[in-house]
Design a protein around this motif. Sequence first.
Motif, PDB file in Angstrom:
ATOM      1  N   ALA A 438       0.830  -1.212   0.000  1.00  0.00           N
ATOM      2  CA  ALA A 438       0.000   0.000   0.000  1.00  0.00           C
ATOM      3  C   ALA A 438       0.860   1.255   0.000  1.00  0.00           C
ATOM      4  CB  ALA A 438      -0.929  -0.011   1.217  1.00  0.00           C
ATOM      5  N   LYS A 441       2.070   1.824  -3.449  1.00  0.00           N
ATOM      6  CA  LYS A 441       1.003   2.387  -4.275  1.00  0.00           C
ATOM      7  C   LYS A 441       0.813   3.860  -3.971  1.00  0.00           C
ATOM      8  CE  LYS A 441      -3.878   1.689  -5.455  1.00  0.00           C
ATOM      9  NZ  LYS A 441      -5.105   0.897  -5.164  1.00  0.00           N
ATOM     10  N   ALA A 442       0.887   4.227  -2.676  1.00  0.00           N
ATOM     11  CA  ALA A 442       0.750   5.635  -2.292  1.00  0.00           C
ATOM     12  C   ALA A 442       1.878   6.469  -2.882  1.00  0.00           C
ATOM     13  CB  ALA A 442       0.743   5.753  -0.762  1.00  0.00           C
ATOM     14  N   GLU A 445       1.080   7.024  -6.535  1.00  0.00           N
ATOM     15  CA  GLU A 445       0.026   8.027  -6.697  1.00  0.00           C
ATOM     16  C   GLU A 445       0.555   9.427  -6.410  1.00  0.00           C
ATOM     17  OE1 GLU A 445      -2.768   7.615  -7.973  1.00  0.00           O
ATOM     18  OE2 GLU A 445      -2.993   5.451  -7.985  1.00  0.00           O
ATOM     19  N   SER A 500      -6.583   9.943  -4.768  1.00  0.00           N
ATOM     20  CA  SER A 500      -6.083   8.563  -4.786  1.00  0.00           C
ATOM     21  C   SER A 500      -4.902   8.391  -3.846  1.00  0.00           C
ATOM     22  CB  SER A 500      -5.701   8.198  -6.222  1.00  0.00           C
ATOM     23  OG  SER A 500      -5.308   6.869  -6.300  1.00  0.00           O
ATOM     24  N   ARG A 501      -3.997   9.366  -3.823  1.00  0.00           N
ATOM     25  CA  ARG A 501      -2.847   9.301  -2.917  1.00  0.00           C
ATOM     26  C   ARG A 501      -3.278   9.300  -1.454  1.00  0.00           C
ATOM     27  NH1 ARG A 501      -0.239  12.580   0.216  1.00  0.00           N
ATOM     28  NH2 ARG A 501      -1.527  14.347  -0.396  1.00  0.00           N
ATOM     29  N   LYS A 503      -6.120   8.315  -0.223  1.00  0.00           N
ATOM     30  CA  LYS A 503      -6.769   7.033   0.070  1.00  0.00           C
ATOM     31  C   LYS A 503      -5.725   5.940   0.305  1.00  0.00           C
ATOM     32  CE  LYS A 503     -10.077   3.708  -1.805  1.00  0.00           C
ATOM     33  NZ  LYS A 503     -10.951   3.366  -2.965  1.00  0.00           N
ATOM     34  N   ALA A 504      -4.692   5.903  -0.531  1.00  0.00           N
ATOM     35  CA  ALA A 504      -3.642   4.892  -0.396  1.00  0.00           C
ATOM     36  C   ALA A 504      -2.881   5.050   0.912  1.00  0.00           C
ATOM     37  CB  ALA A 504      -2.683   4.971  -1.587  1.00  0.00           C
ATOM     38  N   GLU A 505      -2.584   6.296   1.295  1.00  0.00           N
ATOM     39  CA  GLU A 505      -1.875   6.532   2.558  1.00  0.00           C
ATOM     40  C   GLU A 505      -2.731   6.097   3.740  1.00  0.00           C
ATOM     41  OE1 GLU A 505      -0.764  10.611   2.676  1.00  0.00           O
ATOM     42  OE2 GLU A 505       1.091  10.294   1.533  1.00  0.00           O
ATOM     43  N   GLU A 507      -5.002   3.753   3.758  1.00  0.00           N
ATOM     44  CA  GLU A 507      -5.024   2.294   3.767  1.00  0.00           C
ATOM     45  C   GLU A 507      -3.712   1.729   4.331  1.00  0.00           C
ATOM     46  OE1 GLU A 507      -6.597  -1.524   3.156  1.00  0.00           O
ATOM     47  OE2 GLU A 507      -7.525   0.466   3.137  1.00  0.00           O
TER      48      GLU A 507
END
Length: 525
Positions: A438, A441-442, A445, A500-501, A503-505, A507
């Motif tokens: 995750a 992914k962050a 993003e 999106s960034r 949300k990834a952080e 998570e």
Amino acid sequence: MAAASNPDVNVIKNFHPLDSLSIDKVQEIIDKSAVQKIPAGRTLFKKGDRDQWTVYLLSGSIEIKAPGSKKEIIKANSAEAKTAIVNEIPRPASAKAKTDISILIIDTDLLEILLNWNASSSIELTDLVDEDEDEDWMTRFLQSSTFLKLPAANIQALIMRLHEIPLSKGSVVIKENDANDDLFYIIQQGHCLVTKTNPVSGDEVTLAELRLGDGFGEEALITGGTRGASVIMKTDGVILTLDKKDFIDLLVSPLVHRISKQEVSTLDHSQQQLIDIRNENEFAVNSLENSLNMPLNLIRSQIGTLSTEKHYIVYSGQENQSIAAAFLFIQQGYDCSIIEGSIGHIEISAEPEISYNSNPVTRDNNNALTAATNTDATDTIVNHINQSERRGKSLTSPEVEAQRKKAEAQSKQLNIAETARKEAETMAAGLLSEAQQALKKADAEAKRAQQAELALKSAQLRAMQLERLQKDQGQSSLELDKVKQQVEQETRLKAEAEASRAKAEKEAVKLRLEADSAREQADQE
């Protein structure tokens, strides 16, 4: 020097390391020692003396003088007076009475005997108590810090391989200085006394009383040396024995970690400490850098001075002695490894004997203990073993069968706990992996949002330039409208990337918290 009356045992127990002994043992030391009054100006000992006395200051002041150092004054009842006066051999300094003083003079050999065995057992010399009747030897034996580190399968196998020997009061289980019989002993029923002979006076000193669940005989078993003390049945009882191979394979080997000689240079000496267990002469000739000297026979009496925060690595000229030392460390709750193989194996000749004209203490040999001479009462355990259990017969008594079933139940509980711990560790590892994915992914993003922001700024700059051209030259607004549309699109893309960034952080944080929780659960298991 004038003799003085014996001091209060409670006062003497405040001296170090006498404070680690029971009242009974301190009183025994007082009874076998001497208190002397010495006038001011009299020399107690000189630098370089090799006497056999440990001296404590009871009253007055003494003056200590070492070459190249200032004179030091030690007063009775001060912090410095809580330890023996210049307690090293040969004496590194001279000591003289600055005022009239009184001192307690103890035979160093006697003191070392009592300290050496007191550190190996927390059992004091007490009368038999009825609590033993309700105690379970196996439960008490398995409660030791040593067994807590063993795999459940080893504990079960060890208990299944014990042999049972009934013995009567007065029977000798092991005898001091005898060749070891390749057995480890556990008391199943009854009490035993541990005794040792003072090499100077010949007195037999009682060191400890052992009761059900206590094990003994491991040091000679590991090193292959002679028995260091005698163990005699104080009452009728039952002794359990374990063969040397089973003892080494099931109990010692799983606990002793080895490091190679090449790894020594990489040690972190702030967290790890080398211990040389050879004698002081060998240590002086070729010890490893940053190592401490703690001879094998003094480990029990000196180990209490070490911090439990460090990891200790022992070495000697023989690996089996290193193993014995490591096992003693582990028994006392210390983390310990050994350097595999032998280190610094050399031959050093003994120093010549030095005679002295006078001694500060005259011993009373009338206090020596008289040993029992009854042949039947002093039959050694080896004779009993050769009759039956040593022929390989398994234990079949109902009590032993019940204990075996109890051991199997405890083993299953340990296996369940071990399985739960491994499952929790696996879950924690999985959650940690997800959290790391995750985070990646962050990061991706975040890079995308950064690129969108750069594109937006570029489009805004082009729009500003076209607006100026339109005003200056009155050109068509078609190209300008096209650029504005591009700006709007880039703005939208930036907003999407930013969301999106975030949300990834979020998570990633959630997964990290779950991994930490799972790891804490694994530690608790």
